[in-house]
Each structure stands twice: as C-alpha cells, then as structure tokens.
Design a protein around this motif. Structure first.
Motif, short mmCIF file in Angstrom:
data_model
loop_
_atom_site.label_atom_id
_atom_site.label_comp_id
_atom_site.label_asym_id
_atom_site.label_seq_id
_atom_site.Cartn_x
_atom_site.Cartn_y
_atom_site.Cartn_z
N SER A 147 20.77 23.02 15.03
CA SER A 147 22.11 23.20 14.47
C SER A 147 22.75 21.90 14.04
CB SER A 147 23.00 23.88 15.50
OG SER A 147 23.23 23.02 16.60
N GLY A 148 22.17 20.78 14.45
CA GLY A 148 22.79 19.49 14.16
C GLY A 148 23.77 19.05 15.22
N SER A 149 23.93 19.81 16.28
CA SER A 149 24.91 19.49 17.31
C SER A 149 24.42 18.41 18.29
CB SER A 149 25.29 20.74 18.10
OG SER A 149 24.16 21.29 18.74
N SER A 150 23.11 18.18 18.33
CA SER A 150 22.55 17.16 19.22
C SER A 150 21.66 16.21 18.43
CB SER A 150 21.72 17.80 20.34
OG SER A 150 22.54 18.55 21.20
N THR A 151 21.83 14.93 18.68
CA THR A 151 20.99 13.91 18.04
C THR A 151 20.58 12.87 19.07
OG1 THR A 151 22.95 12.62 17.39
CG2 THR A 151 22.07 14.16 15.76
N SER A 152 19.47 12.22 18.78
CA SER A 152 18.99 11.13 19.63
C SER A 152 18.46 10.02 18.73
CB SER A 152 17.86 11.60 20.56
OG SER A 152 18.30 12.60 21.44
N TYR A 153 18.52 8.79 19.24
CA TYR A 153 18.07 7.64 18.47
C TYR A 153 17.30 6.67 19.35
CZ TYR A 153 21.47 9.26 15.04
OH TYR A 153 22.18 10.03 14.14
N GLU A 154 16.34 6.02 18.75
CA GLU A 154 15.67 4.91 19.40
C GLU A 154 16.67 3.77 19.51
OE1 GLU A 154 13.53 1.29 19.87
OE2 GLU A 154 14.32 1.84 17.90
N ASP A 155 16.60 3.02 20.57
CA ASP A 155 17.64 2.03 20.87
C ASP A 155 17.86 1.03 19.74
OD1 ASP A 155 17.03 1.72 24.47
OD2 ASP A 155 18.19 3.16 23.30
N SER A 156 16.80 0.59 19.09
CA SER A 156 16.95 -0.47 18.09
C SER A 156 17.65 0.00 16.82
CB SER A 156 15.59 -1.05 17.73
OG SER A 156 14.80 -0.12 17.00
N VAL A 157 17.79 1.31 16.62
CA VAL A 157 18.44 1.81 15.41
C VAL A 157 19.82 2.40 15.68
CG1 VAL A 157 16.17 2.29 14.43
CG2 VAL A 157 17.51 4.17 15.40
N LYS A 158 20.20 2.51 16.93
CA LYS A 158 21.51 3.06 17.27
C LYS A 158 22.62 2.25 16.60
CE LYS A 158 20.42 5.19 21.73
NZ LYS A 158 20.60 5.11 23.21
N GLY A 159 23.56 2.97 15.99
CA GLY A 159 24.66 2.32 15.31
C GLY A 159 24.34 1.92 13.88
N ARG A 160 23.06 1.96 13.50
CA ARG A 160 22.67 1.60 12.14
C ARG A 160 22.13 2.80 11.37
NH1 ARG A 160 18.55 -1.81 11.24
NH2 ARG A 160 17.41 -1.25 13.15
N PHE A 161 21.43 3.69 12.05
CA PHE A 161 20.81 4.86 11.41
C PHE A 161 21.57 6.13 11.82
CE2 PHE A 161 16.16 3.17 10.97
CZ PHE A 161 16.64 2.03 10.36
N THR A 162 21.61 7.08 10.90
CA THR A 162 22.22 8.38 11.19
C THR A 162 21.33 9.49 10.66
OG1 THR A 162 24.45 7.44 11.02
CG2 THR A 162 24.25 9.84 10.91
N ILE A 163 20.98 10.41 11.54
CA ILE A 163 20.20 11.58 11.12
C ILE A 163 21.14 12.75 10.91
CG2 ILE A 163 19.72 12.33 13.50
CD1 ILE A 163 16.94 13.23 12.53
N SER A 164 20.87 13.54 9.89
CA SER A 164 21.69 14.72 9.60
C SER A 164 20.81 15.78 8.96
CB SER A 164 22.86 14.36 8.68
OG SER A 164 22.38 13.91 7.42
N ARG A 165 21.30 16.99 8.90
CA ARG A 165 20.53 18.07 8.28
C ARG A 165 21.45 19.01 7.53
NH1 ARG A 165 17.17 20.85 12.67
NH2 ARG A 165 16.66 22.31 10.97
N ASP A 166 20.88 19.66 6.52
CA ASP A 166 21.57 20.68 5.75
C ASP A 166 20.67 21.90 5.75
OD1 ASP A 166 22.64 22.36 3.81
OD2 ASP A 166 23.21 20.71 2.49
N ASN A 167 20.96 22.85 6.63
CA ASN A 167 20.08 24.02 6.76
C ASN A 167 20.10 24.89 5.51
OD1 ASN A 167 19.14 23.27 9.27
ND2 ASN A 167 20.63 24.54 10.38
N ALA A 168 21.21 24.90 4.79
CA ALA A 168 21.28 25.69 3.57
C ALA A 168 20.32 25.17 2.51
CB ALA A 168 22.70 25.69 3.03
N LYS A 169 20.06 23.85 2.55
CA LYS A 169 19.16 23.24 1.57
C LYS A 169 17.81 22.88 2.17
CE LYS A 169 22.88 21.33 -1.27
NZ LYS A 169 23.47 20.10 -1.88
#
Length: 124
Positions: free
Chosen positions: A54-76
């Motif tokens: 649903s996009g409600s939970s995300t996780s990141y590797e420590d070295s990319v936290k604050g720099r990378f953002t993951i997101s999704r568009d289920n309609a597309k």
C-alpha cells in the motif's frame, strides 16, 4: 507472473539527482511488496529500499536514508526511487524486485521477481 522493467539510470555528477522507475506487468502488482537493490562491481548485491503493497511502510539501507525515497503508484503499476545528493559510492547497477511478503523484500529472501537492472554512475 510479474515482469519488471527498470529505467531512469544514467551518468550524474556527485550531488546530483536521478529518479529510477520500475514498470510492472501483470494484474496483481498492488498485492506485491517492492524493493530496490544494487550491485557495484566486485561486490555483492545489497538492499537499498523497500515498500509494502500500500505504500504505508518503507525501509532503507542506512547509507541512503535521508537521500533516497521509494514510492509506488499502484494505478500505474510502477515503483520509483528518487535519489538525491548522489555520491560516487552509489555507483552500481540498480535492480527492482517484487515479492508477496514485505519481509522477504526487506531481508532479500527468495524474492519472486527481478528486473534486468539499470546502470547508475556517479562521477566525482
């Protein structure tokens, strides 16, 4: 069956930004957790980021936290990785992956589907 195709890689200077996209085929995209992984030359593939169905939970590797953002568009049926403040050590082939279980994506366990990868090169 889910097919994944990454795009958006390229060459960028340190401090720049890129946005990776992963387009998925198949009618059940919204039921899959998605993730991004990367593999640098001579190194093992490593986890970068994960997002649940649903996009409600995300996780990141420590070295990319604050720099990378993951997101999704289920309609597309797409998942994105916005990468800012890029560093030379971010240079790698980036892969998109999908699995029914978020924990499998987060811990890279027996993932169901993988894309072919897209090259990201960050120059200093």
């Amino acid at each position: 069956q889910v097919q994944l195709v990454e795009s958006g890689g390229g060459l960028v200077q340190a401090g720049g930004s890129l946005r990776l996209s992963c387009a998925a085929s198949g009618p059940t995209f919204s039921s899959y957790a998605m993730g991004w992984f990367r593999q640098a030359p001579g190194k093992e593939r490593e986890f970068v980021a994960a997002i649940n169905w649903s996009g409600s939970s995300t996780s990141y590797e420590d070295s990319v936290k604050g720099r990378f953002t993951i997101s999704r568009d289920n309609a597309k049926s797409t998942v994105h990785l916005q990468m800012n403040s890029l560093k030379p050590e971010d240079t790698a082939v980036y892969y998109c992956a999908a699995d029914q279980y978020y924990s499998n994506v987060r811990w890279a366990r027996g993932l169901d589907f993988w894309g072919q990868g897209t090259q990201v090169t960050v120059s200093s």
